[in-house]
Enzyme design. Structure first.
Site, PDB file in Angstrom:
ATOM      1  N   SER A 140      46.002  67.540  16.726  1.00 10.85           N
ATOM      2  CA  SER A 140      45.241  68.783  16.859  1.00 10.85           C
ATOM      3  C   SER A 140      45.443  69.583  15.580  1.00 10.85           C
ATOM      4  O   SER A 140      46.416  69.357  14.854  1.00 10.85           O
ATOM      5  CB  SER A 140      45.766  69.591  18.061  1.00 10.85           C
ATOM      6  OG  SER A 140      45.272  70.914  18.046  1.00 10.85           O
ATOM      7  N   TYR A 153      52.781  73.072  23.223  1.00 10.28           N
ATOM      8  CA  TYR A 153      51.672  72.291  22.671  1.00 10.28           C
ATOM      9  C   TYR A 153      51.804  72.156  21.155  1.00 10.28           C
ATOM     10  O   TYR A 153      51.675  71.063  20.597  1.00 10.28           O
ATOM     11  CB  TYR A 153      50.353  72.971  23.031  1.00 10.28           C
ATOM     12  CG  TYR A 153      49.118  72.170  22.710  1.00 10.28           C
ATOM     13  CD1 TYR A 153      48.640  71.207  23.593  1.00 10.28           C
ATOM     14  CD2 TYR A 153      48.407  72.394  21.538  1.00 10.28           C
ATOM     15  CE1 TYR A 153      47.490  70.472  23.304  1.00 10.28           C
ATOM     16  CE2 TYR A 153      47.266  71.678  21.240  1.00 10.28           C
ATOM     17  CZ  TYR A 153      46.808  70.718  22.124  1.00 10.28           C
ATOM     18  OH  TYR A 153      45.675  70.001  21.829  1.00 10.28           O
TER      19      TYR A 153
END
Length: 257
Positions: A140, A153
């Protein structure tokens, strides 16, 4: 045109969303597919099967190393092993560090990071034995930049990129490559929820989507699952053979700012 005829791809978290989009692109290129995830497996299998190749599904919970091992045993038994591994499974939770539930931290690290390690360590021996393999980790932009409230995350995705570089170096003299893809905003259910929350607060739906994108993604357009699939396909091609240990941004200009 890249052909993956004779190759087997395992895509984790692929019964919907990004993972299914990647699986469809690889199937169209001729790969056999092993899907994984908790979504509607029969629907996903039907979508992938339209391209005529062998398709299977394994329901492994990738937070559990034993279940990941069972999935690779299934791949060996039913497909002759894994040639292309796409580590895509992921979950999210947003909260400040001091309020972050410990069990949510543990789950995110297990699914978003540890599963990448376990799948890679189990997949690599077969790839080395065959003399060819591709490992693509869906990281990401949050593997390279941070956002508040996303401690687990962000930590996991930073870890995925670090792991990718190590595996890229350890396989550098072989025909196995390992790379990470770093998407920006993709219109997943999690992102749609953020738009819906803005609409619920009184913002027009079109304006809510625009505002969300404008905060981070200069293109003002979402990355699509099929675009991510095409990038995976490129990394599986001969043109991608010397892309090793890379963290490839596909983010509408997010990290260019």
């Amino acid at each position: 045109m890249t052909t993956l005829s004779g190759k087997t791809a395992l895509v984790t978290g692929s019964t919907s969303g990004i993972g299914l989009g990647i699986a469809l692109v690889l199937a169209k290129a001729g790969a056999k597919l092993i899907l994984n995830g908790f979504g509607d497996a029969s629907k996903a299998i039907a979508e992938v099967a339209q391209f005529g190749g062998q398709v299977g599904h394994h329901p492994a919970d990738v937070s559990d190393p034993a279940q990941i091992a069972e999935m690779f045993a299934y791949a060996e038994r039913e497909f002759g092993g894994v040639d292309i591994l796409v580590n895509n499974a992921g979950i999210q939770h947003v909260a400040a560090v001091e309020e972050f539930p410990v069990e949510r931290w543990d789950s995110i690290i297990a699914i978003n990071l540890s599963s990448v390690f376990h799948s890679t360590r189990l997949g690599l021996p077969g790839m080395r034995a065959k003399g060819w393999g591709r490992i693509v980790n869906i990281a990401s932009v949050h593997g390279q930049v941070d956002s508040v409230g996303k401690a687990a995350y962000v930590a996991a995705k930073h870890g995925v990129i670090g792991l990718t570089k190590v595996v890229g170096l350890e396989t550098a003299t072989s025909n196995v490559t390992c790379n990470a893809i770093c998407p920006g905003w993709v219109l997943t259910p999690l992102v749609q929820k953020q738009i819906d929350d803005r609409v619920a607060a009184g913002t027009d739906p079109q304006q809510a989507q625009h505002d969300l994108l404008a905060e981070k993604q200069p293109s003002l357009a979402f990355v699509t699952p099929s675009q991510l699939g095409e990038l995976v396909l490129f990394l599986c091609s001969e043109a991608g053979a010397q892309v090793r240990g890379a963290a490839w941004n596909i983010d509408g200009g997010w990290l260019a700012q």
